[in-house]
Scaffold this motif. Structure first.
Motif: not given
Length: 261
Positions: A192-206
């Protein structure tokens, strides 16, 4: 036989239909060639046959071909505007058979179609042929590997539509953080907010398939560097990014044994 040099020449001709001065187009061109490089590197590390190395590189070259039309039409990478993977597969394997511009032999059409069509799926499902599944996993890993470089080099504004400062503001949405705690990728709808997108960019490496990919991520210290690119304004966000970074690095140190199909 796959002629990668010929495929690249045809890809360059295809790109001439688009505005190479557009920052988002440029980003995706550089990304494409980065994925080609990583796809070949992973395949060689796994001691794949020459044919499978070339096949991996061809899939890398074509995996985001749908992105260019998405950018031209919507000037956005958002999945809600277009499913670029499905669009790209239809572009290549639909009535026009654009794939024949890049490779004459139709021997691998079904494999290439499936790998491109499913490369950005939230979860990789529905592929039962072993070789096709191997290449579908490989393109997903190669894509994520070059996305590490993208997240460190590309402008935050081109990626998120906001300034680097604004991207670090705010709190992580609860559903996004829950996905991280489950060691899962983040659903697009939960951001919902830009920081969510940044966190999702990291979480994809799971969601990494091969130890060879993990090794490259570790060697380049990509997780820590991506997490550290932004300055997070909220203490709660800073704390969670620290937890996520440490857990991801631990997770990537303990991959399953690689099995080459």
């Amino acid at each position: 036989m796959i002629d990668i040099a010929h495929a690249k020449q045809e890809f360059e001709k295809y790109l001439d239909e688009y505005d190479r001065e557009d920052e988002q187009i440029c980003l995706k061109i550089v990304h494409t060639y980065g994925v080609v490089k990583y796809a070949g590197e992973i395949a060689r590390k796994m001691e794949c046959s020459g044919e499978d190395v070339e096949l991996a590189e061809l899939i890398g070259l074509l995996h985001d071909i749908g992105r260019f039309e998405q950018i031209r039409r919507f000037h956005s990478f958002e999945p809600g505007t277009m499913d670029h993977a499905v669009f790209g597969a239809e572009l290549l394997f639909g009535e026009e058979k654009l794939i024949r511009r890049f490779v004459e032999d139709d021997k691998f059409d079904e494999l290439i179609d499936a790998a491109i069509r499913k490369h950005s799926d939230f979860k990789l499902e529905g592929i039962h042929d072993a070789r096709t599944l191997f290449h579908a996993k490989l393109i997903r890993d190669a894509d994520k590997l070059d996305n590490c470089r993208v997240k460190l080099e590309a402008s935050v504004e081109a990626m998120l539509g906001v300034s680097e400062k604004a991207a670090g503001e705010g709190l992580i949405s609860p559903a996004v953080w829950e996905s991280c705690l489950r060691r899962e990728s983040v659903l697009s709808a939960d951001r919902h907010v830009p920081v969510d997108y940044w966190v999702s960019y990291l979480a994809q490496y799971y969601d990494i398939n091969f130890p060879e990919t993990c090794e490259i991520i570790e060697e380049e210290d990509y997780i820590t560097r991506i997490a550290g690119r932004l300055t997070y304004q909220e203490q709660d966000t800073r704390t969670k990014l620290h937890i996520l970074t440490e857990d991801l690095n631990r997770h990537l140190e303990m991959p399953a044994v690689s099995v080459k199909e």
